[in-house]
Design an enzyme around this catalytic site. Structure first.
Site, PDB file in Angstrom:
ATOM      1  N   HIS A  50      93.159 102.803 108.758  1.00 33.31           N
ATOM      2  CA  HIS A  50      93.233 103.666 109.913  1.00 33.31           C
ATOM      3  C   HIS A  50      91.657 103.938 110.347  1.00 33.31           C
ATOM      4  O   HIS A  50      91.385 103.988 111.659  1.00 33.31           O
ATOM      5  CB  HIS A  50      93.901 104.932 109.838  1.00 33.31           C
ATOM      6  CG  HIS A  50      95.513 104.682 109.412  1.00 33.31           C
ATOM      7  ND1 HIS A  50      95.918 104.862 108.100  1.00 33.31           N
ATOM      8  CD2 HIS A  50      96.362 104.333 110.207  1.00 33.31           C
ATOM      9  CE1 HIS A  50      97.164 104.667 107.959  1.00 33.31           C
ATOM     10  NE2 HIS A  50      97.631 104.283 109.161  1.00 33.31           N
ATOM     11  N   LEU A 102      96.878 108.774 106.454  1.00 30.72           N
ATOM     12  CA  LEU A 102      95.625 107.771 106.934  1.00 30.72           C
ATOM     13  C   LEU A 102      94.686 107.075 105.500  1.00 30.72           C
ATOM     14  O   LEU A 102      94.668 107.889 104.480  1.00 30.72           O
ATOM     15  CB  LEU A 102      94.656 108.854 107.738  1.00 30.72           C
ATOM     16  CG  LEU A 102      95.146 109.393 108.964  1.00 30.72           C
ATOM     17  CD1 LEU A 102      93.900 109.853 109.856  1.00 30.72           C
ATOM     18  CD2 LEU A 102      95.711 108.265 109.952  1.00 30.72           C
TER      19      LEU A 102
HETATM   20  P1  AMP Z   1     100.466 103.010 110.691  1.00 28.10           P
HETATM   21  O1  AMP Z   1     100.134 104.419 110.319  1.00 28.10           O
HETATM   22  O2  AMP Z   1     100.983 102.156 109.564  1.00 28.10           O
HETATM   23  O3  AMP Z   1     101.551 102.881 111.887  1.00 28.10           O
HETATM   24  O4  AMP Z   1      99.511 102.086 111.524  1.00 28.10           O
HETATM   25  C1  AMP Z   1      98.694 102.927 112.365  1.00 28.10           C
HETATM   26  C2  AMP Z   1      97.591 101.978 112.941  1.00 28.10           C
HETATM   27  O5  AMP Z   1      96.823 101.239 111.973  1.00 28.10           O
HETATM   28  C3  AMP Z   1      98.268 100.366 113.444  1.00 28.10           C
HETATM   29  O6  AMP Z   1      97.584  99.841 114.415  1.00 28.10           O
HETATM   30  C4  AMP Z   1      97.942  99.557 112.103  1.00 28.10           C
HETATM   31  O7  AMP Z   1      98.269  98.385 112.508  1.00 28.10           O
HETATM   32  C5  AMP Z   1      96.787  99.967 111.733  1.00 28.10           C
HETATM   33  N1  AMP Z   1      96.634  99.729 110.313  1.00 28.10           N
HETATM   34  C6  AMP Z   1      97.440 100.019 109.047  1.00 28.10           C
HETATM   35  N2  AMP Z   1      96.715  99.309 108.064  1.00 28.10           N
HETATM   36  C7  AMP Z   1      95.851  98.710 108.377  1.00 28.10           C
HETATM   37  C8  AMP Z   1      94.841  97.853 107.695  1.00 28.10           C
HETATM   38  N3  AMP Z   1      94.774  97.766 106.267  1.00 28.10           N
HETATM   39  N4  AMP Z   1      93.945  97.553 108.408  1.00 28.10           N
HETATM   40  C9  AMP Z   1      93.768  97.616 109.648  1.00 28.10           C
HETATM   41  N5  AMP Z   1      94.497  98.394 110.385  1.00 28.10           N
HETATM   42  C10 AMP Z   1      95.506  98.845 109.895  1.00 28.10           C
END
Ligand code: AMP
Length: 284
Positions: A36, A32
């Site tokens: 996140h 995270l």
């Molecule tokens: P992940 O753990 O990469 O699967 O991401 C989980 C959630 O966090 C997904 O909905 C991503 O789009 C969101 N997320 C990841 N990076 C960012 C970011 N830099 N800004 C906003 N949301 C993010």
């Protein structure tokens, strides 16, 4: 509270529902970061109870992708979630999600397969089966947690469009809340995969946001021809960059355009130090 078992989560959710409390789900693969956390904060504002899933989903990785080396930082994740007042961190094993000894393929498991058009463009072109794996795990999480709201980042713009499509097509009674991209001060979009980059790599990675910002300012200055807008990227690319795609499409339907308008989104995927990075920007 850290839970590993589906039944334990169901038990807790049942209790909350009896008390009439609303539930928000933030699906993540862990490691995270502030991106996140922005989703978690939004969930806390919106819902009585917040569940964060922390699961590196094997079925959304291709055979040559980074499933094995994907960063796993569960203890730190749980601490961050506790600080944000998250009610449950759900961190199941792959066996818990897909069954003991289960071969993870769609000749055995039921998969959710979004329409070809949505999965065969942008990231889906190089990541065969990726969005089937994403939709399958997300629908499973929806069925386990039964939230009223689920929170996704615009960072993965194609993913959130596909999830919205799945929810609409399959009548899933959950409101999808999309949250803006969180960036470093440098402009680099936060990503768990940034951990793979060296300091120099992080500098080279700024090219993604630079290209996107430049496209947006060209659009604001009156250039609407998509090919001309895409051409501007070449001013930024060096031999450190291995561009996979740069596209300008409709922000709701992913349809290609020849002229950009206020409904357009520019999306980029580019490898730096072999790390595949993605980013996007709304042109409006
Ligand atoms: P992940 O753990 O990469 O699967 O991401 C989980 C959630 O966090 C997904 O909905 C991503 O789009 C969101 N997320 C990841 N990076 C960012 C970011 N830099 N800004 C906003 N949301 C993010």
């Amino acid at each position: 509270m850290l839970l590993h078992r589906i039944e334990e989560v169901r038990e807790k959710i049942k209790q909350w529902k009896k008390e009439g409390l609303s539930v928000g789900l933030v699906p993540t693969m862990g490691a995270l970061h502030a991106g996140h956390l922005s989703l978690i904060k939004k969930a806390k504002e919106t819902c009585d109870k917040v569940v964060v899933s922390d699961f590196v989903n094997p079925i959304q990785f291709g055979p040559s992708e980074d499933f094995d080396k994907y960063p796993r930082t569960l203890d730190a994740d749980v601490n961050l979630c506790e600080n944000e007042g998250v009610d449950i961190v759900f961190a199941p094993s792959a066996n818990e999600m897909y069954g003991e000894g289960q071969r993870l393929s769609n000749d055995i498991l039921t998969y959710v397969c979004p329409p070809f058009f949505y999965v065969n463009t942008l990231c889906g072109k190089s990541r065969t089966g990726h969005f089937d794996g994403v939709c399958t795990v997300v629908l499973k999480l929806f069925n386990i947690v039964q939230p009223e709201y689920a929170f996704f980042g615009q960072k993965d713009a194609q993913q959130v469009i596909i999830i919205k499509k799945m929810v609409k097509d399959l009548n899933v009674p959950i409101q999808i809340i999309q949250c803006p991209i969180v960036r470093e001060d440098t402009g680099l979009a936060l990503s768990s995969r940034n951990k793979y980059l060296s300091e120099d790599g992080k500098k080279d990675a700024l090219v993604l946001s630079k290209i996107l910002n430049n496209i947006k300012s060209c659009y604001k200055n009156g250039i609407t021809d998509v090919d001309a807008l895409k051409e501007t990227a070449y001013n930024f690319l060096t031999d450190k960059h291995d561009m996979e795609y740069l596209e300008i499409v409709d922000k709701n339907t992913l349809e290609n355009k020849t002229k950009a308008d206020n409904n357009s989104i520019a999306l980029i995927a580019c490898r730096v130090e072999k790390v595949r990075l993605i980013d996007n920007i709304y042109l409006e």
